[in-house]
Design an enzyme around this catalytic site. Sequence first.
Site, short mmCIF file in Angstrom:
data_model
loop_
_atom_site.label_atom_id
_atom_site.label_comp_id
_atom_site.label_asym_id
_atom_site.label_seq_id
_atom_site.Cartn_x
_atom_site.Cartn_y
_atom_site.Cartn_z
N HIS A 69 0.75 -1.34 -0.13
CA HIS A 69 -0.11 0.12 -0.04
C HIS A 69 0.72 1.23 0.10
CE1 HIS A 69 -2.87 -2.96 2.10
NE2 HIS A 69 -3.55 -2.58 0.72
N LYS A 99 7.09 -4.26 -10.40
CA LYS A 99 6.95 -3.99 -11.73
C LYS A 99 6.41 -2.54 -11.76
CE LYS A 99 4.60 -7.31 -13.68
NZ LYS A 99 3.56 -8.24 -14.39
N ASP A 104 7.62 3.37 -13.02
CA ASP A 104 6.87 4.74 -12.51
C ASP A 104 5.47 4.70 -12.44
OD1 ASP A 104 9.20 6.03 -11.47
OD2 ASP A 104 9.75 6.55 -13.52
N LYS A 111 -3.00 -8.66 -7.08
CA LYS A 111 -3.57 -9.57 -7.91
C LYS A 111 -4.65 -10.48 -7.22
CE LYS A 111 -1.79 -11.27 -11.79
NZ LYS A 111 -0.85 -10.34 -12.43
N1 GLU Z 1 -2.26 -8.91 -15.53
C1 GLU Z 1 -1.23 -7.96 -16.14
C2 GLU Z 1 0.16 -7.91 -15.37
O1 GLU Z 1 0.42 -9.17 -14.69
C3 GLU Z 1 -1.66 -6.49 -16.09
C4 GLU Z 1 -2.07 -5.77 -14.74
C5 GLU Z 1 -2.77 -4.55 -14.78
O2 GLU Z 1 -2.91 -4.12 -15.99
O3 GLU Z 1 -3.32 -4.02 -13.70
O4 GLU Z 1 1.04 -7.04 -15.38
#
Ligand code: GLU
Length: 475
Positions: A69, A99, A104, A111
């Site tokens: 968060h 990621k 940025d 998830k």
């Molecule tokens: N599922 C994709 C990923 O693993 C996209 C996630 C998203 O766009 O929030 O990066």
Amino acid sequence: MSKNQNKTGSYSFFNCIEKNFDKAARFISIEKGLLEQIKACNSVYRMHFPVKIGKEVKVIEAYRVQHSHHKLPCKGGIRYSMKVNQDEIMTLAALMTYKCAIVDVPFGGAKGGIKIDPQTISSENIEKITRRYTSELIKKNFIGPGIDVPAPDYGTGEKEMSWIFDTFLSLRSGDVDALACVTGKPISQGGVRGRKEATGLGVFYGIRELCHVKEEMYSVGLDVGLVGKKIIIQGLGNVGYHAASFFHESGAIIIALAEREGAIYNKKGLNVSKVFLHLKNNGSILNFPEAKNIENTEKALELECDILIPAALENVIHKNNANRIKAKIIGEAANGPITPEADEILDKKGVIIVPDIYLNAGGVTVSYFEWLKNLSHVRYGRMEKKFRENVNAEFLKVIETVCKKKISIEEKKMILRGPREIDLVRSGLEDTMINGFHKIRDIKKSLKIENMRTAAFVLSINKIIDSYEKLGIFP
Ligand code: GLU
């Protein structure tokens, strides 16, 4: 056996990421407890809910995990697969945090997953399950434009995102920002142009950038540039298919494509759109007229090639096949396709691994653009397109007068054009991927880090530390 390994001696998926994190932590001087906080998953919501399918009531198992968060909202896809479990969703949520920091994108990682096989369930029932899942998330405050924003992932797409939005809106009617509760929606439902192909295009931009760096290419005995590079792609889903198409268009040679049922091979190169048509018509890539079948799909990963792109699921390159991989570059289009043991083997062989936490960030980058579009309630380019065209026309007139030369109609068309939404989205994505690559490479060089993955983690962790510090959570 290390404390991270389970009884069978293999690592849990979450431990794999912890292992990668710990390697990077050696390059960061900050109190251990603070690193532990960054590593940990903040919230794990595991749910069971009933859905009536036919005459039977089925109990559905599902998850939403918010890993961090440090920035809000949390962001990450939702996958539908029988392999969904808590460890997997926690790991994928953690990957989202790292990621987003690298590219940025100001989100914490999340998830979701529902344990179903979408191939064996009717669209009607998938809709029921999706809507029920969404209402469970709403009940627990696990979804919302400023809270947590899902997106497509393995086994989900635009349709599911539409149902999520519609369910959210019906329970939060009057919320003017409701469109921003989920990304990856169809264009007619507030989606952004370019989202569908974004992950595959990001993979292409990232690998293209690597191939343009002389030092990197010479280190693996390859020439500079993508043209003529022999590529193998595993997985022809949304990510793999688009990546394959962009590589093919740029002059690279796709020598093999692998799917669940087997792989196809042609050393002179495969025509990706023809293969896709064949797949659509026959339900399988096998028996494509211009290629040889490889029955054991895993063997395709071991073929001689320059670049291998695993674009399906996790852990496909492991300690038992890593030694047989002949690729000089591996681009992780999937999340976690290489286990830590395989990573070490490949590192020793000198293979360049372009890590998932950077390479497949194109999807979430364009999701960010979609979220911004939804909050601003205006299509990209709507305000400036005509203005730019008018300015360009004036500019052309001056050039023609000064140079006393008429510019051809074709050239004029190209120069006059104001930016459309797709142009802006793609240029934002290209810039993001190019910048991300060089930031990772700079860290790798300046700290003398052995591989791109560790450098990417260092970059990411430092950014997360920085935002915690600015929030005042860390002393
Ligand atoms: N599922 C994709 C990923 O693993 C996209 C996630 C998203 O766009 O929030 O990066």
